[in-house]
Motif scaffolding. Structure first.
Motif, PDB file in Angstrom:
ATOM      1  N   ASN A 190       2.937   5.296   3.571  1.00 44.01           N
ATOM      2  CA  ASN A 190       4.196   4.684   3.156  1.00 44.01           C
ATOM      3  C   ASN A 190       4.968   5.698   2.314  1.00 44.01           C
ATOM      4  O   ASN A 190       4.667   5.905   1.139  1.00 44.01           O
ATOM      5  CB  ASN A 190       3.894   3.409   2.350  1.00 44.01           C
ATOM      6  N   LEU A 191       5.956   6.351   2.930  1.00 50.76           N
ATOM      7  CA  LEU A 191       6.725   7.376   2.226  1.00 50.76           C
ATOM      8  C   LEU A 191       7.671   6.757   1.213  1.00 50.76           C
ATOM      9  O   LEU A 191       7.870   7.274   0.117  1.00 50.76           O
ATOM     10  CB  LEU A 191       7.501   8.233   3.224  1.00 50.76           C
TER      11      LEU A 191
ATOM     12  N   TYR B 195       0.819  -1.211   0.000  1.00 54.71           N
ATOM     13  CA  TYR B 195       0.000   0.000   0.000  1.00 54.71           C
ATOM     14  C   TYR B 195       0.859   1.270   0.000  1.00 54.71           C
ATOM     15  O   TYR B 195       1.999   1.286   0.454  1.00 54.71           O
ATOM     16  CB  TYR B 195      -0.925   0.021   1.226  1.00 54.71           C
ATOM     17  N   LYS B 196       0.251   2.327  -0.519  1.00 55.88           N
ATOM     18  CA  LYS B 196       0.804   3.672  -0.376  1.00 55.88           C
ATOM     19  C   LYS B 196       0.165   4.366   0.819  1.00 55.88           C
ATOM     20  O   LYS B 196       0.826   5.096   1.558  1.00 55.88           O
ATOM     21  CB  LYS B 196       0.549   4.489  -1.656  1.00 55.88           C
TER      22      LYS B 196
ATOM     23  N   ARG C  41       8.334   6.194  11.533  1.00 56.71           N
ATOM     24  CA  ARG C  41       9.038   4.952  11.857  1.00 56.71           C
ATOM     25  C   ARG C  41       9.863   4.463  10.677  1.00 56.71           C
ATOM     26  O   ARG C  41       9.516   4.701   9.508  1.00 56.71           O
ATOM     27  CB  ARG C  41       8.064   3.855  12.298  1.00 56.71           C
ATOM     28  N   TYR C  42      10.945   3.798  11.032  1.00 53.83           N
ATOM     29  CA  TYR C  42      11.736   3.025  10.076  1.00 53.83           C
ATOM     30  C   TYR C  42      11.334   1.573  10.256  1.00 53.83           C
ATOM     31  O   TYR C  42      11.309   1.071  11.378  1.00 53.83           O
ATOM     32  CB  TYR C  42      13.235   3.203  10.341  1.00 53.83           C
TER      33      TYR C  42
ATOM     34  N   LEU D  35       4.874   7.121   8.044  1.00 51.61           N
ATOM     35  CA  LEU D  35       4.355   8.131   8.965  1.00 51.61           C
ATOM     36  C   LEU D  35       2.947   7.714   9.352  1.00 51.61           C
ATOM     37  O   LEU D  35       2.089   7.517   8.484  1.00 51.61           O
ATOM     38  CB  LEU D  35       4.345   9.516   8.321  1.00 51.61           C
ATOM     39  N   ASN D  36       2.714   7.575  10.674  1.00 50.38           N
ATOM     40  CA  ASN D  36       1.441   7.049  11.165  1.00 50.38           C
ATOM     41  C   ASN D  36       0.719   8.082  12.024  1.00 50.38           C
ATOM     42  O   ASN D  36       1.318   8.717  12.886  1.00 50.38           O
ATOM     43  CB  ASN D  36       1.679   5.782  11.987  1.00 50.38           C
TER      44      ASN D  36
END
Length: 695
Positions: free
Chosen positions: A358-359, A284-285, A393-394, A365-366
């Motif tokens: 999803n960058l 997903y994006k 997050r990574y 980034l949530n």
């Protein structure tokens, strides 16, 4: 004595408040079985074949009354009572949340469905409507006496265990839109509960108010108001021999849905019969999740609930100390107004909304919101605090790192950190803010161990970008169009046979492997021929020149393409050329020069631009620019002046776009007068520049 514990519980519980469990970790696509805590739909189409949680603990405590500097507490002689900052308000609040995820596991039933079994133990403490000014009075060490009006107070402590079953499946998988849903069904066992609610409570404590005789005194307590008090059946036992409450059970439900926007779905779409479905990848994006958790209640069928009017003066503190238990003390000195057996404690029902962006392949980034659906006024209901968190997050298969930034109800901004490294997960939603603030009023942490079994990454031995399970020739690289097998090039022209339109004859790639031809035989190959079916010269890109009006003058040389004319007039009829000459003569008469010089007057520019416009209408015609003077002055001077003026006009025309090959300039001096030089008017006519069409 348990009665002292209960009073302490009532009046000091404002040190705590609750919030979301495992903050940061639950947003990870590799949280596995933990994902069902926030949304049961998370476990299907996951990155796991199986995920087994061994043990995990999350604890959170905060308040809006006491604040400390954590570093100061490590110093010798630190006094919490003296050095902690206090923030008394008419309404302070607090609570506690402990969440233990016991042995739990998830696995996939099929491509589109998953199941999980989990065990969980949870404890909540909620305290609302605490008058912080009352706490400040009790904390005042300058006197042993105190008096305050508490007003209202609501305190609830509850713990329970859960055994649950989760089922989740894919609901929609169409192009870029993907939806999945899930449900948790939970059997609940109550482990203990106590709650209290007071209205219009006032307390006056006199440390020496009761005379015991012989010079000894003890405190006296004067109270007003009403108190509601409920607890599980074994709570008041002074022997502390804990037993699980009898007949305290219930059922709970969690519901959730997840939508994923997959703009690159064609990279992951596989045939239903394909042995590989790209389970190892996040596809997903943008992901949007919505769920409602903890719908249900626990019925304490043998729980005790009582109400009292606590209006009494000068009750001896010694009576409190010597009472058998709290119930006995309340019954001895206050009026019972309510008495019953059995009550229900509602679960902390909450709405959760989660947006995950999803960058790139590993950076996310949530945005998450947890919103309580339980009112603070409901004294027999647990309640979470409202929280909004933003977590970058990574994320990778074996390691993830989180930096949650959250705002919690009544307690402002906090920042934490956490990580997952294979089987270990550790973190805190307030780690950074706790250690950087000198007025910290919250703390939380989580940690645990699991056994993750990830979806395997596909092998591609020949490196052709086609996974071995889909490659007909897994040891030889080949294109997808040939199922991963190499394609021949029989004519060795660099164009493979599967796309070569002339596989037996060498030809360039830009002609699909075929040699270029010359269909019209004009010695210009079709690739470069603008008219491949009609012969034409190379200077016209292989196309024949046209003669649209049929006057024998090709369009390229014809100044009047749509009018029949003569070769001498560049394809224009005689009358057109006569009109052109007249137009030029009219313009030329108003080309003005500075007296005795070859420099053009400024006002001549507009006329010359008009002339340029006319010349551009006849791009193939040629013109002569002639300069003339009167007879005043020497013959040599007039000749030179006429030439200079003719060349000045030519220079202006060339500078402004006229091809110099179409123009010639000549000066005739005083040789060609058109009027007598005896008079002023005649001399003025003789000083002129003419522009004449060359025939």
């Amino acid at each position: 004595m348990k009665k002292i514990t209960l009073l302490t519980f009532f009046f000091t519980c404002s040190l705590l408040v609750n919030s979301q469990s495992y903050l940061g970790f639950l947003t990870d696509n590799y949280s596995g079985v933990h994902g069902l805590i926030s949304n049961p739909a998370n476990i299907t189409d996951s990155r796991f074949k199986t995920d087994i949680n061994l043990t995990g603990l999350s604890a959170f405590a905060t308040n809006d009354y006491y604040g400390i500097n954590i570093w100061d507490t490590t110093k010798d002689g630190y006094s919490f009572d003296l050095e902690a900052k206090t923030h008394p308000k008419d309404i302070n609040s607090g609570g506690l949340n402990v969440d233990v995820l016991g042995p739990s596991f998830m696995f996939n039933l099929s491509k589109n469905s998953s199941i999980a079994v989990f065990s969980r133990a949870r404890a909540f403490v909620n305290a609302y409507d605490i008058n912080g000014n009352s706490i400040a009075v009790i904390d005042d060490d300058s006197t042993r006496d105190f008096a305050f009006n508490e007003g209202s107070i609501n305190v609830l402590a509850h713990s329970w265990a859960e055994i649950g079953l989760t089922y989740a499946r894919t609901l929609i998988d169409k192009d870029q839109h993907f939806v999945k849903g899930g449900v948790n069904l939970k059997y609940l066992q109550g482990l203990g509960n106590v709650y209290g609610s007071g209205n219009n409570i006032s307390i006056n404590y006199d440390a020496d108010g009761t005379d015991l005789g012989g010079g000894e005194t003890t405190g006296s307590i004067t109270t007003t108001g009403t108190l509601t008090y409920g607890r599980f059946d074994n709570f008041d036992n002074d022997d502390y021999d804990y037993k699980t409450p009898k007949n305290a059970s219930g059922f709970g439900v969690d519901l959730g849905f997840v939508y994923e926007f997959r703009p690159d779905h064609t990279d992951y779409d596989a045939d239903e019969s394909s042995p590989y479905q790209f389970k190892d990848k996040n596809k997903y994006k943008l992901k949007l999740g919505i769920s409602v958790s903890d719908i249900g209640f626990i019925n304490y069928k043998e729980g005790i609930k009582e109400g009292y009017a606590i209006n009494n003066n000068n009750v001896s503190e010694q009576d409190l100390e010597t009472a058998e238990d709290i119930e006995a003390f309340l019954n001895s000195f206050y009026t019972k107004t309510i008495e019953g057996v059995g009550y229900k404690i509602d679960l902390p029902t909450a709405l959760h909304v989660n947006v995950d962006w999803n960058l790139n392949s590993k950076i996310y980034l949530n945005l998450n919101t947890d919103f309580s659906l339980m009112s603070k006024e409901r004294i027999t209901a647990n309640r979470i605090a409202n929280v909004v968190s933003l977590t970058p997050r990574y994320e990778s298969k074996w390691f993830s790192f989180y930096l949650p930034l959250s705002v919690i109800e009544n307690n402002g901004l906090r920042m934490g950190a956490g990580f997952r490294a294979g089987p270990l997960y550790v973190g805190s939603g307030s780690l950074i803010s706790s250690f950087t603030s000198d007025d910290n009023r919250q703390a939380d942490a989580y940690a645990g161990l699991k056994i993750p079994i990830y979806q395997s990454q596909p092998k591609d031995k020949d490196g052709d970008g086609i996974v071995d399970k889909l490659d007909d020739c897994p040891k030889e690289p080949g294109p997808e169009s040939n199922n991963g097998c190499p394609v021949e090039d029989k004519d060795e022209d660099g164009v493979l046979d599967d796309v070569d339109e002339c596989p037996e004859v060498a030809g360039p790639e830009d002609n699909n492997g075929c040699p270029w031809g010359d269909k019209d035989g004009d010695d210009i190959i079709d690739k470069l021929d603008a008219c491949p079916d009609e012969a034409g010269p190379i200077e016209n890109k292989g196309c024949p020149y046209r003669d649209s009006d049929g006057d024998g003058v090709l369009d390229k040389d014809d100044d009047c393409i749509d009018q029949v004319g003569t070769v001498a007039n560049n394809g224009c009829p005689e009358e057109v050329m006569e009109e052109l000459q007249k137009t030029l003569n009219d313009f030329a008469r108003v080309i003005l020069f500075n007296p005795g010089r070859a420099t053009l007057k400024t006002e001549s520019a507009s006329v010359l631009f008009e002339i340029i416009s006319v010349l551009n209408e006849y791009p193939n015609a040629k013109f002569t620019i002639e300069g003339h003077t009167d007879s005043i002055g020497s013959y040599e001077l007039n000749q030179r002046l006429s030439e200079d003026r003719a060349f000045a006009v030519k220079a202006f025309l060339v500078k402004n776009g006229i091809n110099p090959g179409r123009l010639s300039a000549i000066g005739y001096g005083e040789k060609r007068p058109i009027a007598t030089n005896m008079y002023k008017a005649g001399r003025a006519q003789n000083r002129r520049v003419e522009i004449n069409l060359v025939k």
